[in-house]
Design a protein around this motif. Structure first.
Motif, PDB file in Angstrom:
ATOM      1  N   CYS A   1      45.046  31.471 -75.638  1.00  0.00           N
ATOM      2  CA  CYS A   1      43.700  31.116 -75.192  1.00  0.00           C
ATOM      3  C   CYS A   1      43.376  31.902 -73.923  1.00  0.00           C
ATOM      4  O   CYS A   1      44.228  31.998 -73.028  1.00  0.00           O
TER       5      CYS A   1
ATOM      6  N   ARG B   1      32.454  28.965 -70.655  1.00  0.00           N
ATOM      7  CA  ARG B   1      31.916  28.728 -72.001  1.00  0.00           C
ATOM      8  C   ARG B   1      32.277  29.875 -72.953  1.00  0.00           C
ATOM      9  O   ARG B   1      32.573  29.654 -74.127  1.00  0.00           O
TER      10      ARG B   1
ATOM     11  N   HIS C   1      39.118  23.432 -70.935  1.00  0.00           N
ATOM     12  CA  HIS C   1      37.743  23.926 -70.953  1.00  0.00           C
ATOM     13  C   HIS C   1      36.801  22.872 -70.366  1.00  0.00           C
ATOM     14  O   HIS C   1      36.310  22.005 -71.079  1.00  0.00           O
TER      15      HIS C   1
ATOM     16  N   SER D   1      35.792  29.435 -74.035  1.00  0.00           N
ATOM     17  CA  SER D   1      35.902  28.345 -75.006  1.00  0.00           C
ATOM     18  C   SER D   1      35.491  28.808 -76.401  1.00  0.00           C
ATOM     19  O   SER D   1      36.120  28.437 -77.401  1.00  0.00           O
TER      20      SER D   1
ATOM     21  N   CYS E   1      38.261  30.937 -77.745  1.00  0.00           N
ATOM     22  CA  CYS E   1      39.360  30.042 -78.121  1.00  0.00           C
ATOM     23  C   CYS E   1      39.095  29.415 -79.491  1.00  0.00           C
ATOM     24  O   CYS E   1      39.984  29.369 -80.342  1.00  0.00           O
ATOM     25  N   SER E   2      37.877  28.939 -79.728  1.00  0.00           N
ATOM     26  CA  SER E   2      37.533  28.339 -81.026  1.00  0.00           C
ATOM     27  C   SER E   2      37.666  29.357 -82.153  1.00  0.00           C
ATOM     28  O   SER E   2      38.123  29.018 -83.250  1.00  0.00           O
TER      29      SER E   2
ATOM     30  N   LYS F   1      37.712  19.376 -71.038  1.00  0.00           N
ATOM     31  CA  LYS F   1      37.902  19.120 -72.468  1.00  0.00           C
ATOM     32  C   LYS F   1      38.820  20.194 -73.036  1.00  0.00           C
ATOM     33  O   LYS F   1      39.276  21.082 -72.314  1.00  0.00           O
ATOM     34  N   ALA F   2      39.116  20.099 -74.320  1.00  0.00           N
ATOM     35  CA  ALA F   2      39.946  21.113 -74.976  1.00  0.00           C
ATOM     36  C   ALA F   2      39.431  21.318 -76.392  1.00  0.00           C
ATOM     37  O   ALA F   2      38.686  20.492 -76.932  1.00  0.00           O
ATOM     38  N   ASN F   3      39.838  22.427 -76.986  1.00  0.00           N
ATOM     39  CA  ASN F   3      39.459  22.718 -78.364  1.00  0.00           C
ATOM     40  C   ASN F   3      40.542  22.234 -79.319  1.00  0.00           C
ATOM     41  O   ASN F   3      41.737  22.381 -79.044  1.00  0.00           O
TER      42      ASN F   3
ATOM     43  N   THR G   1      35.283  20.873 -79.582  1.00  0.00           N
ATOM     44  CA  THR G   1      35.632  20.698 -78.172  1.00  0.00           C
ATOM     45  C   THR G   1      35.501  19.222 -77.832  1.00  0.00           C
ATOM     46  O   THR G   1      34.408  18.666 -77.887  1.00  0.00           O
TER      47      THR G   1
END
Length: 238
Positions: A121, A65, A187, A68, A71-72, A190-192, A202
Motif C-alpha cells: 500500500c 485520498r 487511510h 487510498s 490501495c483499492s 479507516k482502512a481498505n 473503505t
C-alpha cells in the motif's frame, strides 16, 4: 504683508535634492526604498503564511485520498490473482504462510505477471517486501475452498496489515487489532478491505465487527470476518 511660514513636518524620510552629491542621493534613495520594501515584505510573508495554512492540509488530504484509491486498485488486482489461483487448484485458496515461509502473495505472483507492487500500500510505513507485505489474508479462510464463503459480498477476504515480519504480516483476523497486527487507520482513520465478491470498501474497524448473519446451528452472530473454520494447519494444495 509678511507671508506666514507653515511648520515643516519631519517624516523621517529624506529624498534626494540637487544640493546632495551623487553618493548622498543614492544613499537616500536606497534608504527610502528599503523602508517601503520591509513593510511590503512583511505583508507578503503574512499572505504566504495564511495561504500555506489553507493549502497544505488540502494537499495532504488529496494525497491521502489518492493513496487510498491506489490501495483499492491493488486489492482488486489481488482478487483477480486469487481467482486465477483457485481456478487451477479445485477452488481452494492458498495458505497465508506455509511451513517454509512461502506467503500467499508469492503463490499469487504467477498470476500477477510477477508484479510485487500490488502487495504494497502506498500509505504503509514499512515496505520490506516480501517479508512485510501491506495486506493480510483472512486466516479464517486460509487454504479453504471458496465454496465455504456463504456471503461473499459481506465477508472480508484481505485486510491491511502493519507489516510485522512473518505470519503477522500475511494474516488478518478480527482480533488482530488488539496485538497490533491489523492497520485499521491507514487511510484517514479507516482502512481498505477486499471482500470475496471482488469489491473493495473503505471502512472503520468497528464497521467490520457488525453482525451480518448468524450461525445456522449455534445461532451465534457472525460479523464481516466470517466463520472461523479452524483448519489453519493444513498444507497448501498449490
Amino acid at each position: 504683508m509678511v507671508e506666514r511660514q507653515l511648520p515643516k513636518l519631519d517624516t523621517g524620510v529624506r529624498f534626494p535634492s540637487p544640493a546632495h552629491s551623487d553618493a548622498e542621493r543614492i544613499a537616500l534613495f536606497v534608504r527610502s526604498k528599503a523602508a517601503f520594501t520591509l513593510v511590503e515584505m512583511l505583508v507578503v510573508i503574512s499572505i504566504i503564511a495564511v495561504l500555506a495554512a489553507l493549502i497544505f492540509p488540502a494537499l495532504s488530504g488529496m494525497k491521502g485520498r489518492a493513496n487510498s484509491v491506489t490501495c483499492s486498485n491493488h486489492l482488486r488486482q489481488i482478487f483477480l490473482a486469487f481467482q486465477a489461483y483457485a481456478t487451477e487448484h479445485d477452488g481452494v485458496l492458498p495458505q497465508r504462510l506455509s511451513d517454509n515461509d512461502f506467503g500467499y502473495d508469492e503463490a499469487l505472483l504467477r498470476y500477477t505477471g510477477g508484479n510485487t507492487k500490488i502487495f504494497l500500500c502506498p500509505s504503509q510505513k514499512k515496505t520490506d517486501y516480501p517479508h512485510e507485505p501491506g495486506y493480510g489474508m483472512n486466516w479464517y479462510y486460509d487454504n479453504q475452498p471458496l465454496s465455504r464463503v456463504d456471503l461473499p459480498a459481506l465477508t472480508i477476504f484481505v485486510a491491511e496489515t502493519l507489516g510485522s515480519s512473518g505470519d503477522g504480516s500475511h494474516r488478518a483476523d478480527r482480533d488482530g487489532i488488539d496485538p497490533g497486527q491489523l492497520d485499521p487507520e491507514r487511510h484517514q482513520r479507516k482502512a481498505n478491505y477486499l471482500f470475496f465478491d471482488g469489491h473493495a470498501a473503505t471502512l472503520a474497524y468497528a464497521e467490520t465487527r457488525r453482525e451480518v448473519t448468524k450461525e445456522a446451528v449455534t445461532n451465534n452472530p457472525v460479523d464481516m470476518w466470517g466463520k472461523d473454520w479452524g483448519d489453519h494447519d493444513e498444507k497448501s494444495v498449490r
